[in-house]
Design a protein around this motif. Structure first.
Motif, PDB file in Angstrom:
ATOM      1  N   ASN A  53       0.955  -1.391   0.241  1.00 31.97           N
ATOM      2  CA  ASN A  53      -0.262  -0.163   0.079  1.00 31.97           C
ATOM      3  C   ASN A  53       0.684   1.279  -0.172  1.00 31.97           C
ATOM      4  O   ASN A  53       1.591   1.347   0.910  1.00 31.97           O
ATOM      5  N   PRO A  54       0.992   1.945  -0.997  1.00 36.65           N
ATOM      6  CA  PRO A  54       2.192   2.796  -1.681  1.00 36.65           C
ATOM      7  C   PRO A  54       1.253   4.190  -0.343  1.00 36.65           C
ATOM      8  O   PRO A  54       2.749   4.981   1.028  1.00 36.65           O
ATOM      9  N   LEU A  55       0.472   4.062   0.281  1.00 32.74           N
ATOM     10  CA  LEU A  55      -0.170   5.134   1.131  1.00 32.74           C
ATOM     11  C   LEU A  55       0.550   4.975   2.762  1.00 32.74           C
ATOM     12  O   LEU A  55       0.236   5.423   3.401  1.00 32.74           O
ATOM     13  N   ASN A  56       0.763   3.674   2.455  1.00 34.09           N
ATOM     14  CA  ASN A  56       1.460   2.588   3.927  1.00 34.09           C
ATOM     15  C   ASN A  56       2.827   2.403   4.542  1.00 34.09           C
ATOM     16  O   ASN A  56       2.853   1.852   4.503  1.00 34.09           O
ATOM     17  N   ARG A  57       3.956   3.008   3.309  1.00 31.77           N
ATOM     18  CA  ARG A  57       4.895   3.520   3.273  1.00 31.77           C
ATOM     19  C   ARG A  57       5.789   3.291   4.665  1.00 31.77           C
ATOM     20  O   ARG A  57       5.821   4.393   5.025  1.00 31.77           O
ATOM     21  N   PRO A  58       6.093   2.291   4.726  1.00 31.35           N
ATOM     22  CA  PRO A  58       7.392   2.177   5.760  1.00 31.35           C
ATOM     23  C   PRO A  58       8.356   3.122   6.625  1.00 31.35           C
ATOM     24  O   PRO A  58       8.730   3.665   5.050  1.00 31.35           O
ATOM     25  N   LYS A  59       8.510   3.081   7.577  1.00 33.83           N
ATOM     26  CA  LYS A  59       9.801   4.738   7.927  1.00 33.83           C
ATOM     27  C   LYS A  59      11.286   4.094   7.278  1.00 33.83           C
ATOM     28  O   LYS A  59      11.868   2.877   7.574  1.00 33.83           O
ATOM     29  N   ASN A  60      12.056   4.701   6.336  1.00 32.74           N
ATOM     30  CA  ASN A  60      13.674   4.343   6.536  1.00 32.74           C
ATOM     31  C   ASN A  60      14.111   3.449   7.601  1.00 32.74           C
ATOM     32  O   ASN A  60      15.043   3.023   7.479  1.00 32.74           O
ATOM     33  N   TYR A  61      13.888   4.437   8.869  1.00 36.70           N
ATOM     34  CA  TYR A  61      15.054   3.764   9.655  1.00 36.70           C
ATOM     35  C   TYR A  61      13.644   2.335  10.039  1.00 36.70           C
ATOM     36  O   TYR A  61      14.907   1.287  10.420  1.00 36.70           O
ATOM     37  N   ASP A  62      12.657   2.117   9.620  1.00 38.57           N
ATOM     38  CA  ASP A  62      12.041   0.499   9.937  1.00 38.57           C
ATOM     39  C   ASP A  62      12.706   0.037   8.885  1.00 38.57           C
ATOM     40  O   ASP A  62      12.855  -1.558   9.071  1.00 38.57           O
ATOM     41  N   LEU A  63      13.002   0.716   7.851  1.00 40.64           N
ATOM     42  CA  LEU A  63      13.929  -0.442   6.695  1.00 40.64           C
ATOM     43  C   LEU A  63      14.655  -1.765   7.122  1.00 40.64           C
ATOM     44  O   LEU A  63      15.392  -2.384   6.756  1.00 40.64           O
ATOM     45  N   PHE A  64      15.477  -0.315   7.430  1.00 36.32           N
ATOM     46  CA  PHE A  64      17.140  -0.781   7.943  1.00 36.32           C
ATOM     47  C   PHE A  64      16.866  -1.780   8.805  1.00 36.32           C
ATOM     48  O   PHE A  64      17.556  -2.546   9.305  1.00 36.32           O
ATOM     49  N   PHE A  65      16.038  -1.526  10.002  1.00 40.15           N
ATOM     50  CA  PHE A  65      16.550  -2.136  11.520  1.00 40.15           C
ATOM     51  C   PHE A  65      15.567  -3.973  10.741  1.00 40.15           C
ATOM     52  O   PHE A  65      15.863  -4.935  11.423  1.00 40.15           O
ATOM     53  N   THR A  66      14.462  -3.892   9.878  1.00 39.90           N
ATOM     54  CA  THR A  66      14.464  -5.200   9.010  1.00 39.90           C
ATOM     55  C   THR A  66      15.283  -5.606   8.329  1.00 39.90           C
ATOM     56  O   THR A  66      15.450  -6.874   7.931  1.00 39.90           O
ATOM     57  N   SER A  67      16.094  -5.316   7.034  1.00 47.89           N
ATOM     58  CA  SER A  67      16.805  -5.688   7.062  1.00 47.89           C
ATOM     59  C   SER A  67      17.973  -6.183   7.391  1.00 47.89           C
ATOM     60  O   SER A  67      18.492  -7.436   7.634  1.00 47.89           O
TER      61      SER A  67
END
Length: 491
Positions: A53-67
């Motif tokens: 969902n493009p309107l519910n894009r995760p924050k960059n910090y959380d994407l790094f945490f997920t990586s």
């Protein structure tokens, strides 16, 4: 046959530099650098792909945490898994695969073999200006050549093991999801296709990561006993019982092959430099200890939770299979069929203890002489790994309590010390279990609070998440700790 020494010198500069780097840098730093590259690449790829969902894009910090969580196979979550598109889920599965212990162990084995080959060439170069190999052409292999070939053979066996397990599991999971209407309906409702679900699930389970494409993890499949039965052995094949099954595979291969390299691998397991290759004696006790841990957890969970809320609506067989699946995942897969926030404190304490233990913890009734070589190798590592894991974890827990002091004061039921300890130990053990966060437990109700399907760490501030990232990385490298492999040694 003669080999001139200049043969070894005619190499491009970049190749020579990389070769020198591999020879001089400790395997710990090589693996840490490898993980760091994956962290960054994984983050950039995830950040540049469109979410579900493009309107519910995760924050960059959380994407790094997920990586980081995917590469360290920790599955600590700060984002709902269904927020990711199928393409992002596939990328996560690649990160889990590349960061998994079996895959990285194959890379380590190749590096160690490369170092051995280069050391041998250097010795030849130093001893003679030209190396005369004619005298050896008709003779048996010397010990160094045999060891090199044996390491290559072992790497090939591990690769075959890796491929067979993944392909077999993919076929079984895909077939189950296609043939069982209840499981197929779950994927349809969540807009997940069978191939992506199967790939992510089998890679996550084998690598003992615990990331699944569904927000509810395996809770949504708690009545699909066939799927649970497929995943239970897969979790063991990739972690706690991997050395046992690897040795079984080598013994099976010996039944049909009399290769000299195979006999060398079986007789000289400690000289191979492969931490997962154990003697038959140690494999027996590793297997017995792992089964014992599973049995203890199973009995306690069944006795404490038989009539509890988490097993409500389940049949006898569903309770048994679900409980078995749950306790197998404690070390260290992190997939869950029950809501752990509803589990009895006694069970939670046992889970914390077993999440802390290294995968190959085993009871050995006599002195383990096979570890002598490994202990000598570990003594030369960098200072921060000489810190006791307990000391490191206590410091991490204290720092998180400091950074979350305000939340602990305003929301003591969710931000309890036990919940923080559970989250930190789960991150260190690369398990991925979490007690979660519930808006119902708030002492001062917040009308804007919404329950979400991600871990307790998802409610932490960025500094606390950063501390947890360090904990996950430290936990992923705990095998390099000088006492990390000793049975029953907790410090």
């Amino acid at each position: 046959m003669k080999i001139a020494p200049t043969t070894f010198l005619r190499k491009p500069f970049l190749f020579s530099f990389l070769q020198s780097l591999l020879l001089r840098v400790d395997i710990l730093w090589l693996q840490l650098s490898y993980f760091a590259i994956l962290f960054v690449l994984g983050f950039f790829v995830l950040a540049n792909l469109e979410p579900r969902n493009p309107l519910n894009r995760p924050k960059n910090y959380d994407l790094f945490f997920t990586s980081v969580s995917a590469v360290t196979v920790s599955s600590m979550s700060t984002v709902e898994m269904e927020a990711f598109s199928n393409t992002q889920l596939f990328i996560l599965s690649i990160l889990m695969l590349l960061g998994g212990e079996v895959f990285t162990s194959m890379l380590e084995l190749r590096i160690k073999r490369f170092k051995l080959v280069q050391m041998t060439k250097t010795q030849y170069f130093n001893s003679n200006s030209c190396i005369d190999l004619e005298n050896d052409s008709n003779s048996s292999k010397n010990s160094t050549d045999l060891k090199q070939d044996s390491m290559k053979f072992l790497g090939f066996v591990v690769l075959i093991y890796f491929l067979i397990v993944h392909m077999s599991a993919f076929l079984l999971v895909s077939l189950y999801m296609a043939l069982v209407p209840s499981a197929r309906d779950v994927l349809s409702k969540k807009d997940l296709n069978i191939p992506i679900f199967s790939i992510v699930t089998i890679i996550s389970t084998f690598t003992n990561c615990g990331y699944l494409p569904t927000n509810e993890n395996m809770m949504v499949f708690k009545k699909d006993l066939g799927l649970l039965v497929i995943l239970i052995p897969l979790a063991l094949l990739g972690n706690t019982l991997y050395p046992v099954f690897l040795r079984i595979m080598l013994l099976v291969v010996r039944k049909v092959s009399d290769k000299e390299e195979l006999e060398y691998v079986l007789r000289n397991h400690s000289e191979m430099g492969y931490n997962h290759l154990l003697s038959g004696f140690r494999c027996w006790f590793l297997g017995l200890t792992s089964i014992g841990f599973i049995g203890i957890q199973f009995v306690l969970l069944m006795s404490m939770e038989w009539k509890s809320e988490i097993m409500e609506g389940l049949s006898l067989l569903e309770k048994v299979i679900g409980s078995l699946f749950q306790v197998v995942n404690t070390r260290h897969t992190g997939e869950s069929v029950f809501d752990l926030s509803l589990v009895s404190p006694a069970v939670i304490v046992l889970f914390i203890t077993l999440m802390y233990l290294p995968p190959y913890t085993y009871f050995l009734p006599r002195e383990d002489k096979d570890n002598k070589c490994n202990e000598e190798q570990k003594n030369g590592l960098v200072g921060f790994l000489l810190v006791s894991p307990l000391t490191f974890l206590i410091i991490a827990i204290m720092l998180i309590c400091i950074t979350e002091a305000e939340n602990m004061h305003k929301d003591p039921l969710n931000f309890s010390v036990l919940n923080i300890i559970f989250e930190v130990i789960s991150g260190y053990g690369n398990v991925g279990f979490s007690l979660g966060y519930s808006c119902k437990r708030q002492v001062q109700p917040d009308g804007n609070c919404k329950d979400a399907w991600y871990g307790f760490a998802g409610r932490w501030n960025n500094m606390s998440k950063l501390i947890l990232i360090v904990v996950m990385i430290f936990g992923r490298l705990k095998k390099f700790h000088k006492n990390g492999g000793k049975a029953w040694k907790l410090s």
